[in-house]
Design a protein around this motif. Structure first.
Motif, mmCIF file in Angstrom:
data_model
loop_
_atom_site.group_PDB
_atom_site.id
_atom_site.type_symbol
_atom_site.label_atom_id
_atom_site.label_comp_id
_atom_site.label_asym_id
_atom_site.label_seq_id
_atom_site.Cartn_x
_atom_site.Cartn_y
_atom_site.Cartn_z
ATOM 1 N N ASN A 224 0.809 -1.222 0.000
ATOM 2 C CA ASN A 224 0.000 0.000 0.000
ATOM 3 C C ASN A 224 0.845 1.277 0.000
ATOM 4 O OD1 ASN A 224 -2.509 -1.403 0.149
ATOM 5 N ND2 ASN A 224 -2.122 -1.784 2.319
ATOM 6 N N LYS A 225 1.879 1.282 -0.863
ATOM 7 C CA LYS A 225 2.776 2.440 -0.924
ATOM 8 C C LYS A 225 2.468 3.340 -2.113
ATOM 9 C CE LYS A 225 7.053 2.175 0.001
ATOM 10 N NZ LYS A 225 8.502 1.861 -0.113
ATOM 11 N N GLU A 226 1.279 3.176 -2.726
ATOM 12 C CA GLU A 226 0.968 3.955 -3.930
ATOM 13 C C GLU A 226 1.049 5.468 -3.674
ATOM 14 O OE1 GLU A 226 -1.585 0.166 -4.325
ATOM 15 O OE2 GLU A 226 -0.886 1.506 -2.731
ATOM 16 N N ASP A 227 0.421 5.924 -2.590
ATOM 17 C CA ASP A 227 0.401 7.362 -2.311
ATOM 18 C C ASP A 227 1.804 7.891 -2.031
ATOM 19 O OD1 ASP A 227 -2.300 7.405 -2.667
ATOM 20 O OD2 ASP A 227 -2.786 7.263 -0.535
ATOM 21 N N ARG A 228 2.579 7.118 -1.263
ATOM 22 C CA ARG A 228 3.924 7.559 -0.919
ATOM 23 C C ARG A 228 4.817 7.638 -2.156
ATOM 24 N NH1 ARG A 228 6.739 4.136 3.652
ATOM 25 N NH2 ARG A 228 4.774 4.768 4.653
ATOM 26 N N GLU A 229 4.728 6.603 -3.009
ATOM 27 C CA GLU A 229 5.547 6.602 -4.227
ATOM 28 C C GLU A 229 5.070 7.671 -5.204
ATOM 29 O OE1 GLU A 229 8.255 4.950 -4.247
ATOM 30 O OE2 GLU A 229 7.700 4.092 -2.316
ATOM 31 N N TYR A 230 3.765 7.920 -5.215
ATOM 32 C CA TYR A 230 3.240 9.000 -6.062
ATOM 33 C C TYR A 230 3.822 10.344 -5.626
ATOM 34 C CZ TYR A 230 0.042 12.664 -7.587
ATOM 35 O OH TYR A 230 -0.464 13.819 -8.094
ATOM 36 N N ASN A 231 3.872 10.568 -4.322
ATOM 37 C CA ASN A 231 4.413 11.829 -3.816
ATOM 38 C C ASN A 231 5.900 11.970 -4.137
ATOM 39 O OD1 ASN A 231 1.943 12.658 -2.717
ATOM 40 N ND2 ASN A 231 2.321 11.595 -0.782
ATOM 41 N N LYS A 232 6.637 10.843 -4.047
ATOM 42 C CA LYS A 232 8.056 10.880 -4.404
ATOM 43 C C LYS A 232 8.220 11.246 -5.884
ATOM 44 C CE LYS A 232 9.850 7.457 -1.108
ATOM 45 N NZ LYS A 232 10.481 6.111 -1.004
ATOM 46 N N PHE A 233 7.414 10.585 -6.726
ATOM 47 C CA PHE A 233 7.503 10.859 -8.163
ATOM 48 C C PHE A 233 7.113 12.306 -8.465
ATOM 49 C CE2 PHE A 233 5.539 11.146 -12.358
ATOM 50 C CZ PHE A 233 6.573 10.678 -13.158
#
Length: 586
Positions: A224-233
């Motif tokens: 469930n790291k979609e939001d975190r990885e989205y923010n990094k990107f």
């Protein structure tokens, strides 16, 4: 490789010289380009001069016939200039694209021969940037950098000389704003150079991030790291946007300022020249030609800062590419031993190996696998089992000891011959975006359809392949995403068998398949072992009970060796592993 590589303050002429060495196969076309460059530089200033002559010699004296002749000459000059400019632009583009094709091919071929250790330590996204974006930048060095700069400089010299020869006072007046233009151009060049470097680094960071996270998308979603990885990107992408916007800002400031400076020079020309025309010190033809000259003079100066940055960024990209090309971390392929009758006798003699010295992962390993014998390697994760396979196939080379096949050191074999006689089936199967047949043959035209079908039938993979809509021509998505784990494993097994190797290596080859598929593969293995040396790595001890010899590894050392029943009677490491798997009590 450092992601944040700097562009430096000056052009590295050694890099530029090396870059132009790729031009040598096309030196005839390059010579033609130089000739066209000179013509472009000459033909441009010729038109204002002809117009000056027309006005002063023919129009001023009412010579209609002379006017017609000069008009025809000017039209002819325009046609010639158009043809020459077209040829110059096309040839410079052709040379640029041809050279980057050659550089990209050379770079990719070099990457194919580097050690796996290099890829272990280098982000794939960065390599993609080197092979795609950085190489593409080099095209601009020839189409917009060197050729354009030479044309501009030659044209500036010719125009300046003609203006001085025609009227040196008028030349000094209209070019009095030139120092201001040079200062502005220098400042612009420095600012844009820095912003371009930031853009390059941002592109490399984007490529690395996207490649890594798309490859590991299952991990991202499972945790469930979609939001975190989205923010990094989003943050990395924002940095890329800001770097580009800074360069846009500098362009949006510089070109209007340059236009004002150019217009100021024109205004001074009109002011001083109009007075000269009224006093009859300056002819109308000279005045008109100078208006054209000043426009032609300031235009390349406005562009030269941008062209210099294009050249410099190309040299920076070239230095990165050459740094990669100069990496000699490849497997030496200087063996010349011809394989006449490969039997498959494998011998390890006091082998020591470390991925990073002095941390040895294999210590004093010695064993022999006779032709037709099945040798099994067992042990905990990190015991060194896969390292044995990597050394036999020469993905890595040992530091101490000797590895031989049929009595010859593996380093004496040509890599192509060595690996052609070793079939490998790994736990992590990699399939390409191709057909099933293409993934089996890997594009080898010497493998016939009959050999593919025979190998598939031997393994049992033909049962699911022939049920596919297109059979062996069924398209496989990247990494085999449209196939099950078991189907991918079977295809990799067929891929190994179709070459009819003398040595078979199975590295956890059945650990990712269901019991039914494992039984199918095991049955095929049993049929294929005859006449071949088999080295099997397995966590499931039930799959290796019939092996001729089992070697137990622990922390890079051989702890036990023998047959299944023999090792059970020893009641040692292997026996404990066996009891743990079958949930037996001590």
């Amino acid at each position: 490789m450092d992601t944040n590589e700097k562009s430096g303050n000056v052009i590295d002429w050694q890099v530029l010289k090396r870059l132009f060495s790729f031009m040598m196969p096309y030196k005839g076309k390059f010579t033609t380009l130089l000739a066209l460059t000179s013509l472009v530089a000459i033909l441009g200033p010729a038109r204002p001069y002809l117009i000056q002559v027309t006005l002063d010699k023919y129009v001023a004296h009412g010579d209609y016939n002379g006017l017609v002749r000069m008009t025809a000459i000017i039209i002819g000059l325009l046609l010639v200039q158009t043809a020459v400019t077209y040829s110059h632009t096309y040839l410079s583009g052709w040379l640029g694209q041809t050279m980057i094709r050659d550089i990209r091919i050379k770079l990719y071929k070099h990457l194919l021969n580097l050690r796996l250790k290099f890829f272990d330590n280098t982000p794939i996204g960065r390599l993609v940037t080197r092979n795609v974006s950085d190489v593409e930048t080099l095209a601009d060095v020839f189409s917009q950098g060197v050729a354009a700069m030479v044309t501009d400089i030659l044209q500036l010299v010719i125009i300046f000389c003609i203006m001085l020869y025609t009227d040196w006072r008028l030349t000094l007046v209209c070019l009095s704003t030139l120092p201001i233009m040079i200062i502005c151009t220098y400042i612009f060049k420095e600012k844009v150079k820095k912003s371009f470097n930031n853009v390059r680094n941002a592109v490399a960071a984007l490529n690395s991030f996207v490649q890594e996270h798309l490859t590991g998308m299952n991990v991202v979603q499972i945790f469930n790291k979609e939001d975190r990885e989205y923010n990094k990107f989003a943050k990395i992408n924002e940095g890329h946007r800001d770097a580009n916007l800074r360069s846009v800002l500098y362009y949006s400031i510089y070109f209007p300022v340059a236009e004002v400076i150019s217009a100021s020079g024109l205004a001074l020309l009109v002011w001083y020249g109009a007075e000269g025309v009224i006093d009859e010190r300056i002819s109308v033809g000279v005045m008109v030609s100078f208006i054209m000259y000043i426009s032609m003079f300031f235009r390349p100066i406005r562009m030269i800062g941008d062209r210099f940055n294009t050249l410099q960024m190309g040299v920076v990209s070239a230095s990165r590419i050459f740094k990669l090309l100069d990496n000699t971390d490849n497997i030496p392929d200087d063996g010349d031993l011809a394989v006449k009758d490969f039997k498959g006798l494998v011998e390890f003699e006091n082998v020591h190996f470390a991925y990073n010295e002095p941390e040895y992962v294999l210590k004093n390993i010695s064993f022999t696998a006779q032709p037709g014998q099945t040798l099994a390697l067992v042990g905990a994760t990190g015991a060194g089992k896969s390292s044995v396979i990597n050394l036999l196939t020469r993905f890595y080379d040992i530091q101490k000891g000797k590895i031989s096949i049929d009595g010859h050191d593996v380093r004496k074999y040509a890599l192509h011959d060595l690996r052609r006689h070793i079939g490998v089936v790994l736990q992590d199967v990699f399939l390409f975006s191709d057909t099933i047949r293409g993934n089996i043959t890997l594009g080898n035209p010497d493998i016939t359809d009959e050999q593919v079908r025979r190998a598939a039938e031997l393994v049992g993979a033909n049962r699911f392949i022939e049920r596919m809509p297109d059979g062996y021509d069924h398209p496989v998505m990247e990494r085999g995403a449209n196939l099950s784990v078991g189907q991918r494993q079977l295809i990799s097994f067929v891929r190994a068998m179709v070459y009819d190797p003398k040595i078979i290596i199975l590295d956890e080859a059945t650990s990712s398949v269901d019991t039914e598929t494992e039984e199918m593969i095991q049955e095929a293995i049993n049929r294929l072992m005859h006449g071949r040396t088999a080295i099997v790595i397995a966590h499931r001890l039930g799959t290796i009970q019939n092996a001729d010899r089992i070697i137990v590894l622990d922390k890079g050392e051989i702890k036990e060796s023998g047959g299944h029943e023999e090792l059970l009677r020893l009641d040692g490491y292997y026996s404990r592993l066996h009891r743990m798997q079958y949930k037996e009590t001590l």
